[in-house]
Design a protein around this motif. Structure first.
Motif, PDB file in Angstrom:
ATOM      1  N   LYS A 185       0.847  -1.195   0.000  1.00 45.60           N
ATOM      2  CA  LYS A 185       0.000   0.000   0.000  1.00 45.60           C
ATOM      3  C   LYS A 185       0.877   1.238   0.000  1.00 45.60           C
ATOM      4  O   LYS A 185       1.927   1.263   0.641  1.00 45.60           O
TER       5      LYS A 185
ATOM      6  N   MET B 262       0.195   6.775   2.895  1.00 45.55           N
ATOM      7  CA  MET B 262      -1.006   7.614   2.844  1.00 45.55           C
ATOM      8  C   MET B 262      -0.658   9.104   2.929  1.00 45.55           C
ATOM      9  O   MET B 262      -1.219   9.936   2.211  1.00 45.55           O
ATOM     10  N   LYS B 263       0.282   9.441   3.816  1.00 49.08           N
ATOM     11  CA  LYS B 263       0.670  10.850   3.981  1.00 49.08           C
ATOM     12  C   LYS B 263       1.306  11.365   2.705  1.00 49.08           C
ATOM     13  O   LYS B 263       1.012  12.475   2.244  1.00 49.08           O
TER      14      LYS B 263
ATOM     15  N   SER C  42      -1.382  11.857   0.025  1.00 49.46           N
ATOM     16  CA  SER C  42      -2.196  13.057   0.250  1.00 49.46           C
ATOM     17  C   SER C  42      -1.400  14.326  -0.056  1.00 49.46           C
ATOM     18  O   SER C  42      -1.918  15.271  -0.647  1.00 49.46           O
TER      19      SER C  42
ATOM     20  N   ALA D  91      -6.110   0.760  -0.346  1.00 49.48           N
ATOM     21  CA  ALA D  91      -5.428   2.042  -0.133  1.00 49.48           C
ATOM     22  C   ALA D  91      -6.439   3.181  -0.043  1.00 49.48           C
ATOM     23  O   ALA D  91      -6.341   4.060   0.831  1.00 49.48           O
TER      24      ALA D  91
ATOM     25  N   VAL E  60      -7.438   5.647   3.152  1.00 51.61           N
ATOM     26  CA  VAL E  60      -7.555   7.110   3.075  1.00 51.61           C
ATOM     27  C   VAL E  60      -8.903   7.564   3.637  1.00 51.61           C
ATOM     28  O   VAL E  60      -8.992   8.520   4.424  1.00 51.61           O
TER      29      VAL E  60
ATOM     30  N   GLN F 114      -9.043   7.105   7.483  1.00 51.20           N
ATOM     31  CA  GLN F 114      -8.182   8.075   8.150  1.00 51.20           C
ATOM     32  C   GLN F 114      -8.806   9.465   8.147  1.00 51.20           C
ATOM     33  O   GLN F 114      -8.817  10.159   9.170  1.00 51.20           O
TER      34      GLN F 114
ATOM     35  N   CYS G 286      -7.118  10.733  -5.214  1.00 51.19           N
ATOM     36  CA  CYS G 286      -6.192   9.621  -4.953  1.00 51.19           C
ATOM     37  C   CYS G 286      -6.367   8.511  -5.990  1.00 51.19           C
ATOM     38  O   CYS G 286      -5.391   7.883  -6.413  1.00 51.19           O
TER      39      CYS G 286
END
Length: 613
Positions: free
Chosen positions: A157, A160-161, A164, A221, A225, A228, A277
């Motif tokens: 995966k 995430m940070k 973004s 993934a 997102v 989160q 995303c």
């Protein structure tokens, strides 16, 4: 002299003729010699041809025999090789595992594949060939299962940070971020197995493993997102709710409604983030597939399978947000993103058999946003809420309406094309649709503010209320960053002058509240005795206290407007009061009656419109 000249010329021509005759003789001699040489050369060629052609034909026959002998030797060698290794290969394939040594397993499969191709030419080996085919098929199954495991082990995966941060404010992937987003550890083995299987004519069915695993990896993934963002924004919404003081009527039901709104608002923003995303990961996945598959057609087929689940997830979340959210401002960024990338998204949806759900989502979203836009105008016309700021400040409705106009301006193209143009009576002049809408909204807002101003029991506070709200509107129109004025001016280029004129009228209405005090000061010019001057001072103090007491809670939010009004009040009172004080002192009026010096009076005026001071 003519005779001599003629003789001389005759001699020269005779000499030229003799030379020509000599040259002709030499040329004839050379021609004869060359003819002899050529005749000899032709004879030699004929002789050479007779000698060489015989040897050439003999060499050709010898070369053919040599090739046949080499082919026979190779066949014999291959026969000995396959006869000796076939059982060994079948054992390696049945008992071996590609997870331990992939290249060795593929090499064994390759050898068995060649053995089958060889023995197919020998009918007496039909039974053995069938056994080898069964072993080969089971080996293919093992390799395909290993192919699935290799994809799973190497899929990862994305951060995430990092994902973004790689999106700009519009949700598009920033340049250069594609290479930094990692979704696969190593693609070499995947590429090796897939290319080998395809080279052996295997059905691309095994590539479903690639499509399913990579598609699920992308969906997970996006789900991460989503989880989160919802978690973070719910936490922020809970903190905001705790900061709101308890008020009458805000009980458990109100808190539930607040949380419901926060969750709905989150979903609208998260839907926008998810689509951003999604397209970013689609771009990343295209780069991964280029490393794995060389055939463009096969690559496109796998790509369609990969994006199906992630796109369906984004469509579902967007649909949930459409049903839950009742705020047009929450939808505008999502609408703009979908509008900008509509062609790409429609193509992706069509390729993954999601064209109908995507179109349904877009249609529902457009209908919802159009309804919310019309509702925002209707609410201004039918607003019945009795709330007005007790200090005459800017009404929240004004701030919200101007905020709506700013956001509509920011998303002008999307609003025009997606919300206004489809319902317009005329498809021409679509550039005027938004200015006309703004004119309707501002007109409805003005009518609504006028109705609300009548709710004040104090007419003067009603005037302050209109000054505040119209000043807020005018300042918003003048803000170059919001760019409202250029849009509205396309429909009405005098809109700013109208609001400034109305503000001026309301200011004059307000200043009338000071006319009584001004009249008292003016009356001092008509008296000449000390007692009368004392009475004028007493009346001034009394009326000034009354005006200050009446206006002590009045508030004007714009500092420039405050300074302007204070200056006008000082202009009305300052010079007249100064002259009155100086005259009273010179006439010997009791000093206790002079409660305010000129500076004190200016200080009192400077406290107007600022209740906190």
């Amino acid at each position: 002299m003519n005779v001599e000249s003629i003789n001389k010329r005759l001699q020269q021509e005779e000499e030229w003729l003799r030379t020509l005759d000599q040259n002709l003789k030499k040329s004839a001699q050379l021609r004869n010699d060359m003819t002899k040489v050529l005749d000899q050369f032709g004879a030699r060629l004929q002789k050479l041809q007779v000698n060489v052609m015989g040897k050439h034909e003999k060499n050709g026959r010898l070369q053919k025999r040599q090739q046949n002998i080499q082919r026979l030797i190779k066949t014999i060698d291959t026969t000995f090789q396959f006869f000796g290794k076939t059982n060994e290969l079948e054992t390696k394939i049945r008992d071996g595992s590609p997870s331990q040594d992939l290249e060795a397993y593929i090499e064994s499969m390759e050898s068995l594949y060649q053995a089958i191709a060889f023995f197919e030419n020998y009918p007496e080996k039909r039974g053995q060939v069938e056994n080898m085919r069964m072993t080969l098929e089971s080996g293919f199954d093992v390799i395909e299962r290993e192919f699935r495991d290799i994809i799973s082990d190497n899929s990862m995966k994305p951060n995430m940070k990092q994902l973004s941060e790689g999106l700009d404010e519009n949700g598009d992937l920033l340049s250069g971020y594609q290479k930094t987003i990692q979704t696969i550890k190593n693609s070499d083995k995947i590429a090796r197995v897939s290319s080998w299987l395809l080279s052996k004519g295997r059905e691309p069915r095994f590539l479903n493993h690639l499509a399913n695993i990579r598609g699920e990896n992308m969906r997970q993934a996006l789900a991460a997102v989503y989880d989160q963002e919802i978690k973070q924004q719910n936490a922020a919404g809970t903190r905001m709710l705790k900061m709101v003081p308890k008020r009458a009527g805000r009980g458990e039901k109100a808190e539930k409604e607040h949380k419901h709104f926060a969750n709905a608002y989150d979903k609208a923003n998260v839907a926008h983030l998810l689509f951003g995303c999604f397209l970013a990961l689609v771009t990343v996945e295209e780069g991964v597939l280029e490393k794995i598959l060389d055939d463009v057609t096969v690559r496109a087929q796998v790509h369609r399978g990969i994006i199906s689940k992630p796109l369906a997830f984004c469509i579902r979340i967007s649909g949930e947000a459409t049903n839950a959210v009742d705020s047009l401002l929450s939808f505008l960024p999502l609408m703009r993103f979908l509008d900008v990338h509509q062609n790409q998204l429609v193509t992706l949806a069509s390729n993954s058999d999601l064209e109908a759900p995507f179109e349904q989502m877009m249609r529902t979203l457009r209908i919802k946003c159009t309804a919310l836009l019309n509702e925002s105008v209707d609410k201004l016309k039918t607003e019945v809420d009795k709330f007005v700021p007790e200090d005459g400040n800017v009404h929240p409705l004004t701030a919200n309406t101007l905020n709506l106009l700013c956001n509509l301006t920011l998303h002008r193209q999307t609003v025009t094309q997606q919300l206004l143009a489809p319902t317009a009576s005329s498809p021409q002049n679509t550039h005027l649709l938004l200015p006309k809408l703004f004119a309707r909204i501002l007109s409805a807002l003005g009518t609504c503010l006028s109705r609300k101003s009548e709710l004040y029991p104090d007419p003067l506070l009603s005037t302050i209320f209109m000054i505040n709200n119209y000043t807020y509107i005018a300042k918003s129109l003048q803000d170059e960053e919001d760019a409202l004025l250029p849009v509205i001016s396309e429909q009405n280029h005098q809109i700013l002058e109208f609001y400034l004129s109305e503000i001026g009228k309301y200011e004059q209405e307000y200043l009338k509240s000071w006319q009584g005090i001004v009249s008292i000061l003016v009356s001092a010019d008509r008296v000449h005795d000390r007692n009368s001057l004392g009475n004028i001072l007493y009346s001034f103090n009394r009326d000034l206290d009354a005006v200050i007491s009446r206006q002590r809670l009045y508030c004007i939010s714009d500092n420039g407007r405050v300074q302007e009004l204070r200056g006008k009040i000082k202009t009305l009172l300052g010079s007249r009061y100064k002259a009155l004080v100086e005259r009273c002192r010179s006439e010997g009026v009791d000093g206790k009656l002079i409660r305010y010096s000129v500076d004190d009076l200016a200080g009192v005026i400077d406290k107007l419109f600022s209740p906190s001071t």
